[in-house]
Scaffold this motif. Sequence first.
Motif, PDB file in Angstrom:
ATOM      1  N   GLY A 651      92.824 -11.116  -8.575  1.00 17.36           N
ATOM      2  CA  GLY A 651      93.366 -10.402  -7.143  1.00 17.36           C
ATOM      3  C   GLY A 651      92.994 -10.277  -5.941  1.00 17.36           C
ATOM      4  N   ARG A 652      92.234 -10.576  -6.162  1.00 21.95           N
ATOM      5  CA  ARG A 652      91.174 -10.337  -4.324  1.00 21.95           C
ATOM      6  C   ARG A 652      91.871 -10.600  -3.458  1.00 21.95           C
ATOM      7  N   LEU A 653      91.634 -12.408  -4.142  1.00 26.10           N
ATOM      8  CA  LEU A 653      92.601 -13.268  -2.373  1.00 26.10           C
ATOM      9  C   LEU A 653      94.130 -12.233  -2.801  1.00 26.10           C
ATOM     10  N   ARG A 654      94.595 -12.214  -3.320  1.00 23.80           N
ATOM     11  CA  ARG A 654      96.563 -11.645  -2.951  1.00 23.80           C
ATOM     12  C   ARG A 654      96.263 -10.745  -2.186  1.00 23.80           C
ATOM     13  N   GLU A 655      95.442  -9.814  -2.980  1.00 20.98           N
ATOM     14  CA  GLU A 655      95.676  -8.422  -2.051  1.00 20.98           C
ATOM     15  C   GLU A 655      94.730  -8.707  -0.213  1.00 20.98           C
ATOM     16  N   LYS A 656      93.386  -9.935   0.006  1.00 18.22           N
ATOM     17  CA  LYS A 656      93.509  -9.804   1.047  1.00 18.22           C
ATOM     18  C   LYS A 656      94.286 -10.970   2.584  1.00 18.22           C
ATOM     19  N   ARG A 657      95.063 -11.899   1.501  1.00 14.15           N
ATOM     20  CA  ARG A 657      96.634 -12.479   2.311  1.00 14.15           C
ATOM     21  C   ARG A 657      97.596 -11.091   2.653  1.00 14.15           C
ATOM     22  N   GLN A 658      97.893 -10.580   1.874  1.00 13.86           N
ATOM     23  CA  GLN A 658      98.594  -9.274   2.050  1.00 13.86           C
ATOM     24  C   GLN A 658      98.428  -8.637   2.984  1.00 13.86           C
ATOM     25  N   GLU A 659      97.239  -8.656   3.349  1.00 13.56           N
ATOM     26  CA  GLU A 659      96.544  -7.685   4.664  1.00 13.56           C
ATOM     27  C   GLU A 659      96.494  -9.260   6.173  1.00 13.56           C
ATOM     28  N   ALA A 660      96.823 -10.188   5.378  1.00 17.46           N
ATOM     29  CA  ALA A 660      97.101 -10.697   6.349  1.00 17.46           C
ATOM     30  C   ALA A 660      98.409 -11.299   7.218  1.00 17.46           C
ATOM     31  N   THR A 661      98.639 -11.109   6.149  1.00 18.42           N
ATOM     32  CA  THR A 661     100.383 -11.290   6.014  1.00 18.42           C
ATOM     33  C   THR A 661     101.011  -9.854   7.400  1.00 18.42           C
ATOM     34  N   ASP A 662     100.531  -8.871   6.838  1.00 18.90           N
ATOM     35  CA  ASP A 662     100.571  -7.328   7.067  1.00 18.90           C
ATOM     36  C   ASP A 662     100.544  -7.526   8.648  1.00 18.90           C
ATOM     37  N   ARG A 663      99.497  -7.279   8.819  1.00 20.68           N
ATOM     38  CA  ARG A 663      98.238  -8.048  10.283  1.00 20.68           C
ATOM     39  C   ARG A 663      99.278  -9.152  11.356  1.00 20.68           C
ATOM     40  N   ALA A 664      99.882 -10.268  10.435  1.00 18.19           N
ATOM     41  CA  ALA A 664     100.668 -11.228  11.711  1.00 18.19           C
ATOM     42  C   ALA A 664     101.779 -10.152  11.765  1.00 18.19           C
ATOM     43  N   VAL A 665     102.509  -9.701  10.897  1.00 23.16           N
ATOM     44  CA  VAL A 665     103.795  -9.227  11.536  1.00 23.16           C
ATOM     45  C   VAL A 665     104.288  -8.155  12.776  1.00 23.16           C
ATOM     46  N   GLU A 666     102.572  -7.200  12.065  1.00 27.00           N
ATOM     47  CA  GLU A 666     101.849  -6.533  13.018  1.00 27.00           C
ATOM     48  C   GLU A 666     101.794  -6.947  14.752  1.00 27.00           C
ATOM     49  N   LEU A 667     101.416  -8.090  14.743  1.00 23.29           N
ATOM     50  CA  LEU A 667     100.694  -8.706  15.682  1.00 23.29           C
ATOM     51  C   LEU A 667     101.918  -8.942  16.585  1.00 23.29           C
ATOM     52  N   ARG A 668     102.806  -9.780  15.788  1.00 26.10           N
ATOM     53  CA  ARG A 668     104.569 -10.207  16.450  1.00 26.10           C
ATOM     54  C   ARG A 668     104.911  -9.245  17.410  1.00 26.10           C
ATOM     55  N   GLU A 669     105.072  -7.582  16.451  1.00 28.50           N
ATOM     56  CA  GLU A 669     106.073  -6.924  16.873  1.00 28.50           C
ATOM     57  C   GLU A 669     105.544  -6.887  18.553  1.00 28.50           C
ATOM     58  N   ASN A 670     103.997  -6.385  18.613  1.00 29.27           N
ATOM     59  CA  ASN A 670     103.638  -6.247  19.177  1.00 29.27           C
ATOM     60  C   ASN A 670     103.886  -7.298  20.823  1.00 29.27           C
ATOM     61  N   VAL A 671     104.152  -8.436  20.674  1.00 19.80           N
ATOM     62  CA  VAL A 671     104.043  -9.308  21.094  1.00 19.80           C
ATOM     63  C   VAL A 671     105.478  -9.126  21.344  1.00 19.80           C
ATOM     64  N   LYS A 672     106.175  -9.242  21.141  1.00 19.89           N
ATOM     65  CA  LYS A 672     107.284  -8.951  21.072  1.00 19.89           C
ATOM     66  C   LYS A 672     108.194  -7.526  21.929  1.00 19.89           C
ATOM     67  N   ALA A 673     106.761  -6.578  21.836  1.00 24.53           N
ATOM     68  CA  ALA A 673     107.016  -5.287  22.955  1.00 24.53           C
ATOM     69  C   ALA A 673     106.454  -6.003  24.214  1.00 24.53           C
ATOM     70  N   ILE A 674     105.621  -6.165  24.153  1.00 30.08           N
ATOM     71  CA  ILE A 674     105.637  -6.707  26.166  1.00 30.08           C
ATOM     72  C   ILE A 674     105.410  -8.078  26.432  1.00 30.08           C
ATOM     73  N   GLU A 675     106.803  -8.822  25.862  1.00 33.39           N
ATOM     74  CA  GLU A 675     107.361 -10.288  26.369  1.00 33.39           C
ATOM     75  C   GLU A 675     107.594  -9.847  27.712  1.00 33.39           C
ATOM     76  N   LYS A 676     107.668  -9.228  27.415  1.00 31.58           N
ATOM     77  CA  LYS A 676     108.594  -9.057  29.038  1.00 31.58           C
ATOM     78  C   LYS A 676     108.156  -8.238  30.885  1.00 31.58           C
ATOM     79  N   THR A 677     106.823  -7.539  30.559  1.00 31.51           N
ATOM     80  CA  THR A 677     106.136  -7.031  30.554  1.00 31.51           C
ATOM     81  C   THR A 677     104.925  -8.014  31.497  1.00 31.51           C
ATOM     82  N   PRO A 678     105.373  -8.360  33.243  1.00 34.05           N
ATOM     83  CA  PRO A 678     104.711  -8.966  34.208  1.00 34.05           C
ATOM     84  C   PRO A 678     102.758  -8.483  33.477  1.00 34.05           C
ATOM     85  N   GLN A 679     102.775  -7.581  33.358  1.00 37.45           N
ATOM     86  CA  GLN A 679     101.362  -6.833  33.767  1.00 37.45           C
ATOM     87  C   GLN A 679     100.304  -7.208  32.620  1.00 37.45           C
ATOM     88  N   ALA A 680     101.263  -7.020  31.738  1.00 36.91           N
ATOM     89  CA  ALA A 680     100.564  -7.371  30.413  1.00 36.91           C
ATOM     90  C   ALA A 680     100.348  -8.946  30.281  1.00 36.91           C
TER      91      ALA A 680
END
Length: 739
Positions: A651-680
């Motif tokens: 149960g604890r491992l599945r909860e941590k993996r879900q947190e990691a999955t959610d964090r990875a989705v959030e990071l991908r969205e952030n990278v995509k948002a600044i993909e075309k910004t040279p100063q970033a």
Amino acid sequence: MRAPSLSLRALLFAPLLLLSACTTPLAHGPSKGLRLRHVVLYQNGLGYFERTGEMSSDKLALRFREREVDDVLKSVVVVEEGLGPNETPSTVSAHLPRSGRGASPEEATELELVFSPRPSRPVSIAYAVPTAAWKATYRIILPTKEQKDRRALLQAWALIDNVGDEDWNDVRVTLATGAPLSYSSDLRSPTMIERPELKGIYGPQGGVVGPVLAENVAARDTDADGVPDREDACPNERGTVHTDPARAGCPSHVTLALREIKILAQLFFDKGSDAVKPASLPILDEVAQVLQQNPSIMLLEIEGHTSTDEQNPTELSARRASAIRAALVKRGVSSSRLSMRSYAADRPVDSNATEPGRAKNRRVAFHIAEQGPREDPKFRAPTTTTITPQSLARVPEGAGRIDASSGSYRYEIANPVTLAKKSSALITLINRPMNGDDVLLYRPDPAAPQSSTHPFRAAEIENKSDIGLQPGSVSIFSGGTFVGEGVITRLLPGERSTIPYAIDDSTRVSQARISLDEPVRIVALARGVLRVTDRQRLVTTYDIEPGHNVPNTLVLRHPRTFGYEPVVLPEGTEKTPDAYLIRVALTPHKPTKIAIEEARPVERQWLVLTADGERLALYLKGSALPEGTQKRMARIVELRRALGAASDELGRLREKRQEATDRAVELRENVKAIEKTPQADKLRKMLLERLESVTKAGDELAVKITQRSDDAAIARAELDDAVRDLVIEEDAKAGGGKP
């Protein structure tokens, strides 16, 4: 036509306790010698009358009320005194007219007794008819605290009534308890046997068969307080009648009685505030007025309270109490008569789970901590009268002899009684010391709402005499004055009674109850279903805060809980069929706590595959199993613990993996948002590094989840195999298990 007659042979007369009411038998002419000699009164409204004398004629006319005649016919006995074994008594015939239709129950009816031949010896006539029941009433004079001999004085009085039209002159009176069976019957009216009635063929067509009543509408009273809306100053708030029209029908915040005052008002505050609301000002005016007009209130405690959602509750409740104290001082109340106490959120009056409940808990309440007797010239007793057991001990008893038989008592009044018609008399039956004392009794009673938090003042007496006390009212005296009234039920010899007579609001009792379950042992096991015994415990805690001038003892009545037995009871506890009576020693203003624990066995069923491993271990520890069964059960417990640990970790491992999955989705969205910004570029590089780290951690967690899933599956399979063939018979408690 001659009136019907009833022939009676003379009966052997014995003074049995038949009961007689106050009849009006008036002997005619030469029979005046047959006067009333003996009256026996019962508490169920029956009476027995006995007349004795010599007859100078062969006829005796007796007059009764119409309602008494049938009872006389049922019970009358006539006896010629002193007949020898070979002498024949006279034949007696009773002659009376049939009752007329519409005769009043109080109308006089004459009964004539005809003797053949005329008796030459004295005659006794006795009969039983309804009469006024005699009533018992008591006085108990309690000993003072300084009195070493803890003996109270008990006085028992009897109120008797002569409701007839004949004076009692030097009549021997006996008062009897019990309830001899008696029935109302109509002996004189002809009995017609009813036949079936032909219905439905004849009858009125329409019309009415009874009165048709008008429809009345009462005056409107919205709050149902007995004050009509047209006269109610507070039509939407339930209140009381008041001499001031401006306050008629409004709630009263203060109650006044002869010997005590109670302030019921509560003042409410906004969340987190100690500011006095304008709506509280009229209540403060009323409280201040009561304090100024009643110097007997020596100390008023101002209680500050909060709800659970307020910060710094101890400080806030103290500030609220201080604000009310300042407002009362401003209104002319001496500060020396006011004390404060901060309760924070410890004493809620409503649920703290809702906002309306929390609003009721943000309050200030009043408690009269010290109060002397109210001064009222109209009720001031003479200063020369002191009522103590010693001052009343020499009052003579009226009962010369007391007989006890068949569960009832007969009190033979020592001296003949003379009592005028239509009058009553109060006779002292008993005046004797008994073991007794002043105590507190905690026994919440729906008839006294305050008794849920305040104990009763009570008189405790022990009947060590040979007499039984009948139900009746009890007036209690202490310290030379009347202090209250109670009710006594039947008290047999050897019994003790605790009689509440007032409420002691200076003492508080609060109670709390918790329920606990404890594993005890294994009963049986079959097909993976485990039957076990638990011990269900109920722990009731009583917190007692004695007030001032309290008795030395509080009797705490703890109701028995059905199906439960006490684990440990305090020393000296008495058991009744429905409660435990616990005696608690009291010291003024010294809190004490009493805990009562009760338990019962409860049988439950568990699936071994889903049962908690730690709880299984406790059941195994309390069981007496054969060695082989013990080892196999220990292995089952070990496997169940392992399965539980694996499941928890999964149960604890599945909860941590879900947190990691959610964090990875959030990071991908952030990278995509600044993909075309040279100063970033720098930020994008940092986010990509974090994404790589989070993804790697997620992959590692996935591996661990797979491993732990395999471990759990293996543990479950082993557990299922270990349980499948294990059987424990129900005699496991005796050590008989079947592996």
